[in-house]
Every structure is written in C-alpha cells, then in structure tokens.
Design a protein around this motif. Structure first.
Motif, PDB file in Angstrom:
ATOM      1  N   LEU A 397      40.311  14.868  37.927  1.00  0.00           N
ATOM      2  CA  LEU A 397      40.448  14.346  36.562  1.00  0.00           C
ATOM      3  C   LEU A 397      39.414  14.934  35.613  1.00  0.00           C
ATOM      4  O   LEU A 397      39.643  14.989  34.401  1.00  0.00           O
ATOM      5  CB  LEU A 397      40.339  12.817  36.560  1.00  0.00           C
ATOM      6  N   SER A 398      38.281  15.395  36.145  1.00  0.00           N
ATOM      7  CA  SER A 398      37.294  16.036  35.273  1.00  0.00           C
ATOM      8  C   SER A 398      37.851  17.323  34.693  1.00  0.00           C
ATOM      9  O   SER A 398      37.527  17.707  33.567  1.00  0.00           O
ATOM     10  CB  SER A 398      35.995  16.307  36.038  1.00  0.00           C
ATOM     11  N   VAL A 399      38.716  18.013  35.447  1.00  0.00           N
ATOM     12  CA  VAL A 399      39.335  19.242  34.960  1.00  0.00           C
ATOM     13  C   VAL A 399      40.413  18.910  33.930  1.00  0.00           C
ATOM     14  O   VAL A 399      40.552  19.595  32.914  1.00  0.00           O
ATOM     15  CB  VAL A 399      39.925  20.054  36.124  1.00  0.00           C
ATOM     16  N   ALA A 400      41.189  17.864  34.188  1.00  0.00           N
ATOM     17  CA  ALA A 400      42.182  17.424  33.203  1.00  0.00           C
ATOM     18  C   ALA A 400      41.498  17.039  31.895  1.00  0.00           C
ATOM     19  O   ALA A 400      41.978  17.372  30.800  1.00  0.00           O
ATOM     20  CB  ALA A 400      42.984  16.250  33.756  1.00  0.00           C
ATOM     21  N   SER A 401      40.368  16.345  32.010  1.00  0.00           N
ATOM     22  CA  SER A 401      39.619  15.942  30.817  1.00  0.00           C
ATOM     23  C   SER A 401      39.087  17.157  30.066  1.00  0.00           C
ATOM     24  O   SER A 401      39.140  17.216  28.830  1.00  0.00           O
ATOM     25  CB  SER A 401      38.464  15.020  31.224  1.00  0.00           C
ATOM     26  N   LEU A 402      38.594  18.150  30.808  1.00  0.00           N
ATOM     27  CA  LEU A 402      38.143  19.393  30.183  1.00  0.00           C
ATOM     28  C   LEU A 402      39.281  20.051  29.411  1.00  0.00           C
ATOM     29  O   LEU A 402      39.079  20.622  28.335  1.00  0.00           O
ATOM     30  CB  LEU A 402      37.615  20.338  31.260  1.00  0.00           C
ATOM     31  N   GLY A 403      40.492  19.936  29.939  1.00  0.00           N
ATOM     32  CA  GLY A 403      41.647  20.534  29.288  1.00  0.00           C
ATOM     33  C   GLY A 403      41.930  19.975  27.911  1.00  0.00           C
ATOM     34  O   GLY A 403      42.491  20.679  27.054  1.00  0.00           O
ATOM     35  N   VAL A 404      41.561  18.722  27.660  1.00  0.00           N
ATOM     36  CA  VAL A 404      41.776  18.136  26.337  1.00  0.00           C
ATOM     37  C   VAL A 404      41.104  18.992  25.271  1.00  0.00           C
ATOM     38  O   VAL A 404      41.693  19.312  24.231  1.00  0.00           O
ATOM     39  CB  VAL A 404      41.245  16.687  26.276  1.00  0.00           C
ATOM     40  N   GLY A 405      39.860  19.397  25.536  1.00  0.00           N
ATOM     41  CA  GLY A 405      39.132  20.215  24.568  1.00  0.00           C
ATOM     42  C   GLY A 405      39.503  21.676  24.625  1.00  0.00           C
ATOM     43  O   GLY A 405      39.721  22.317  23.592  1.00  0.00           O
ATOM     44  N   VAL A 406      39.614  22.223  25.828  1.00  0.00           N
ATOM     45  CA  VAL A 406      39.887  23.653  25.975  1.00  0.00           C
ATOM     46  C   VAL A 406      41.257  24.012  25.406  1.00  0.00           C
ATOM     47  O   VAL A 406      41.426  25.041  24.754  1.00  0.00           O
ATOM     48  CB  VAL A 406      39.787  24.065  27.459  1.00  0.00           C
ATOM     49  N   TYR A 407      42.246  23.132  25.647  1.00  0.00           N
ATOM     50  CA  TYR A 407      43.605  23.415  25.180  1.00  0.00           C
ATOM     51  C   TYR A 407      43.909  22.728  23.846  1.00  0.00           C
ATOM     52  O   TYR A 407      45.019  22.855  23.346  1.00  0.00           O
ATOM     53  CB  TYR A 407      44.634  22.945  26.217  1.00  0.00           C
ATOM     54  N   GLN A 408      42.943  21.978  23.305  1.00  0.00           N
ATOM     55  CA  GLN A 408      43.171  21.156  22.105  1.00  0.00           C
ATOM     56  C   GLN A 408      44.421  20.302  22.309  1.00  0.00           C
ATOM     57  O   GLN A 408      45.344  20.281  21.491  1.00  0.00           O
ATOM     58  CB  GLN A 408      43.293  22.030  20.858  1.00  0.00           C
ATOM     59  N   ALA A 409      44.420  19.588  23.419  1.00  0.00           N
ATOM     60  CA  ALA A 409      45.580  18.800  23.841  1.00  0.00           C
ATOM     61  C   ALA A 409      45.176  17.332  23.906  1.00  0.00           C
ATOM     62  O   ALA A 409      44.890  16.800  24.987  1.00  0.00           O
ATOM     63  CB  ALA A 409      46.072  19.290  25.201  1.00  0.00           C
ATOM     64  N   GLY A 410      45.157  16.675  22.755  1.00  0.00           N
ATOM     65  CA  GLY A 410      44.596  15.333  22.692  1.00  0.00           C
ATOM     66  C   GLY A 410      45.578  14.205  22.476  1.00  0.00           C
ATOM     67  O   GLY A 410      45.168  13.043  22.421  1.00  0.00           O
ATOM     68  N   THR A 411      46.887  14.490  22.381  1.00  0.00           N
ATOM     69  CA  THR A 411      47.837  13.407  22.164  1.00  0.00           C
ATOM     70  C   THR A 411      48.110  12.668  23.471  1.00  0.00           C
ATOM     71  O   THR A 411      47.768  13.142  24.561  1.00  0.00           O
ATOM     72  CB  THR A 411      49.172  13.945  21.620  1.00  0.00           C
TER      73      THR A 411
END
Length: 484
Positions: A397-411
C-alpha cells in the motif's frame, strides 16, 4: 465512556476484547528492532506457526463500494465468501473465546494485498550486520550491482532464510496473502537462493501463497563462458518442483544481438517447462535506444505463444516506455492484442535508480496505462532495504500511496485502481484467484482488516482513505483463516 476511561489508564478496550475472543497472537523474537529478528543462528527447518481456526463470519465491518455509514456481516464457507448481509447486532451476543465469529468492531474490510514483484533473496542487506560494510557511496545502478554481487558471495542458507522469513512475516502483517518472489540462479549462488526460496514457500503454505521465480539476473549469452553456466543452472532450476515462473534480464547482455538471444532462449525455456515468464526489461531512459519490448512481442508471435497455450508473460520496470508518444502506446496495445502480456511498475526503485544526465526520472504511469489504454498492469515493491532500493518498506500500500503523487491520481476512482494494483489486479496477473472490491459470493475469503484507531474518526472507512494514508493496524485473513 468505558472505552475512554480505560484508554486513559493505558488499556485498549478493542485490543483486550480481541485477545479474549482469539487469544494473543504469536509475538516476534526479541531484538533491538521491532521488525528484524536477532542475528543468531536458527534452524533452516523452523516450524511454521499453526494456522488460526477457521472463521465462519466477520461481524460489523465497513466495506468498499458500500456507504461508509453502513455495517455488514460477511459469512464464510469453505474458504470463500458465502454471503454479505446487513449487520445484525444480535449476532454479537454470547460470543465465546472459541467462537469462529470475529467481531470487527466497525473496522474496514477489503481484499488482501499482493506483491506482484519482490526479491526474496536480497531484502535487508543494508540493515543486516553481516553485510554492514557494503554501504552505498554514489547510489548508481552499477554500484548497486557491485554491492549486491559482493553480498551474494557471502550468502548462506541461514541468512537467506532469516531475511526471507522476515520479509514474508512483515508482508503478512501488512495484509499480503500472495507474492511473486524472485530468487537468483547463477554461478555465484548456484541453487542456494532457490533452495531457500522453496523452503520458505513450503513454510508459509496456507498463510501466504509464494510464487517462486527462478531468475537469471546475470547475462545468459555474455560474460564468463558466454553465459553457458547460467543457462545450465536455469534449465535445471526451471525443472524443479515448486518453481512457478522463470525470468531473465536481457538488458545486462553485452549487445542487442545477445539481448535478443536472451529473449528467445528464456521464452523457449518457459514453453518447454510450462512456466509463466517474468522479464526485467527496458530498464533505462535512453531515447536513442529502441525499446526491446517490440522484440519481445515479435518473439511471442514467432514461437506461437498463444497457439501453444503459453502462460502469462509479465514485464517489469520498462522505464524506457515512459518516453513513448501516444501513438507508440496505442501501437503497443494493438501489438499485444489478446496475448497474456502484463506490466509491473516499480516506482520506489525506478525513481531512485532511473535518472538522465539532465535530471529526468521515469517510472511507468500504471494508472494511465490501465485507464486510458486498457493494459493489464500493477505496481509493486520490488526490493526492500538494499542498494537498489534503500528506502521504503514491504507494504504494497505504500507503493499505491506513492502512486497518488507520482501519477497525479487523487480521485476516489484513482484510489480504487491503485488499490487493485496491489490486490486483485496483481493477483489476476499472477494467475491467482482473487476477490474484487465488491466482495461477491464465491470469491476467496482473502481479506485485510484495517482495525479501529484509538481516535475513532481516524478509523479507515474507504479504499481512498487506506490509499491516501496506509498507516493502520491490520489483520490478515486467508481462505477464511486469521493468519496474521
């Protein structure tokens, strides 16, 4: 009121009730770290902790894709979901310590997690005193290869089992019930890493499904004896009982011709032995170098992969693809067609390792690959605590959370996709049965329970909350059994 009073006295009411119901869970060995066991010798045939009793029902949970104000009861039979019904408070009455019913106290229940790509023989090299002199000085890929090669020369069964066991135990505590675990096969370690990986696979059977990848990190056609020794060892490894996948690293070959030889040889081996295939491929950011993915797809067609019922093919890293134009992405999707090809982004490692002279970094935008182009894709941890990836933990889940910022995927929709990338999508790519976010009857009862927080409003209530902020106490259920 009682809970608040007891909390002030240092007593966690939910925790104490849980102990009454299920008993204390096994405690970790005492050490100077809360995660790592002491640096002492222990038997390579350590007894696996007994499984907890089977659960028939989990009471009073919040669920994905259900209003967060509602509570549900999940009934379990023969290791799968039997029914999901509105919560019945009366079901809590008269619960006994031996009950097969777990009162979740309004915690959030979601499908369990999965490592789509993790190295089982190389974790914790930077924190293990046995390798304390092998520290990072410049942080380059070449240095990581050099340090890891030096560490491999010291590998012994004891430390391979100790470090691998720690990785799996930590992963279980985070909610992982399945993983694809790479172990290297070459002239330095021979079959030692593979033997240790297979022992750990057996040790954790029933608690965590460990897919073993016999992996050629070194060249198959370059270097010492033209790679002959590595090819011989890989052929032997691919025939071992318990090996699920074979893999190689074409980019370590001396030139493009030998990279293509590497591809063809490993594809043929996978077909011959009936194994899945997992490649480390296109791990660079050189716009002048043609991506090898096109050659890999061409080989798939040449060997008639689909016609011969070839199993799934996964491609990891693929940072060169981050330089694609939209037309190239669409061409790639067309070229794959119906072939069982998927991709794994490894942002923790990629962002640390992959950088151009002008400072550009790259990692696959997995969210966009799935949502915009329809690829099969996931994200994963890759390495934990070594020179390739010194930062991070074994929590997917730490990688999924990192993806929010890296991919600008916040919805919230983005969060669902990112969670699936470390859960159901990852398991699907590995060929494993999996539960959806809908938790439908007949799906495996493989869950992670995000327990209540002492500050009640901080208790997780949705997928978005656990992706945005993964920190939470967790319990892990596999096949309807509480396993961590």
């Amino acid at each position: 009121m009682a809970g608040a009073y007891l909390a002030a006295a240092g007593i966690n009411l939910d925790e104490e009730m849980s102990k009454i119901q299920f008993g204390s869970l096994p405690t970790a060995p005492q050490s100077s770290s809360p995660f790592y066991p002491p640096q002492t010798s222990q038997s390579s045939s350590a007894v696996r902790p007994p499984l907890s009793r089977a659960l028939t029902k989990v009471l009073g949970v919040r669920l994905p894709r259900k209003p967060s104000s509602t509570l549900w009861d999940v009934s379990i039979s023969d290791g799968v979901v039997e029914a999901v019904t509105p919560h019945d408070p009366a079901a809590r009455l008269g619960l006994r310590p031996t009950s097969s019913i777990l009162d979740a106290h309004e915690a959030f229940l979601a499908p369990s997690l999965c490592h789509a790509h993790i190295h089982l023989d190389k974790p914790f090299l930077l924190s293990d005193s046995k390798f304390s002199d092998l520290s990072i000085t410049d942080g380059s890929f070449d240095e990581a290869m050099t340090l890891t090669t030096a560490a491999k020369e010291r590998f012994e069964e004891e430390d391979l089992l100790r470090r691998g066991r720690a990785l799996i135990e930590e992963s279980l505590a985070f909610g992982v019930t399945a993983m694809r675990a790479f172990v290297e096969v070459d002239g330095t370690v021979g079959m030692m890493d593979l033997d240790a990986g297979l022992k750990l696979k057996r040790e954790f059977e029933g608690r965590c499904e460990v897919q073993i990848v016999a992996f050629a990190q070194l060249a198959l056609f370059s270097g010492r004896n033209g790679g002959e020794e590595v090819r011989r060892l890989m052929r032997e490894a691919a025939g071992r009982e318990g090996v699920d996948v074979v893999g190689s690293t074409p980019y370590v070959e001396a030139d493009l011709d030998r990279e293509k030889q590497n591809l063809k040889w490993i594809f043929d081996l996978a077909l011959e032995k009936g194994k899945m295939l997992d490649l480390h491929i296109d791990y660079h950011l050189d716009v002048e170098k043609e991506p090898l993915v096109w050659d890999a797809l061409e080989v798939l067609r040449e060997v008639n992969w689909e016609g011969k019922a070839g199993k799934s093919v996964c491609m990891g890293h693929c940072t060169r693809l981050t330089l694609f134009e939209e037309s190239e992405w669409r061409r790639l999707r067309e070229s794959i067609g119906s072939m069982p090809v998927s991709f794994v982004g490894l942002p923790t490692s990629d962002l640390y390792m992959m950088r151009t002279q002008d400072g550009r970094k790259g990692t696959l935008n997995v969210s966009e690959m799935i949502e915009k182009y329809g690829f099969q894709a996931a994200v994963a941890v890759n390495n934990v605590g070594n020179a390739y990836t010194p930062q991070g933990s074994s929590d997917p889940l730490s990688v999924a959370s990192l993806g929010v910022g890296v991919y600008q995927a916040g919805t919230k929709k983005d969060a669902d996709v990112l969670y699936e990338c470390v859960s159901s999508r990852a398991k699907h790519m590995l060929g494993l049965a999996h539960s959806s976010l809908d938790l439908l009857p007949g799906e495996p009862a493989d869950f992670v329970l995000f327990e209540r927080e002492e500050v009640a409003w901080r208790t997780k209530k949705s997928i978005a909350e656990v992706v945005y902020d993964p920190q939470s106490r967790r319990r892990t259920i596999k096949g309807g059994r509480l396993v961590a």
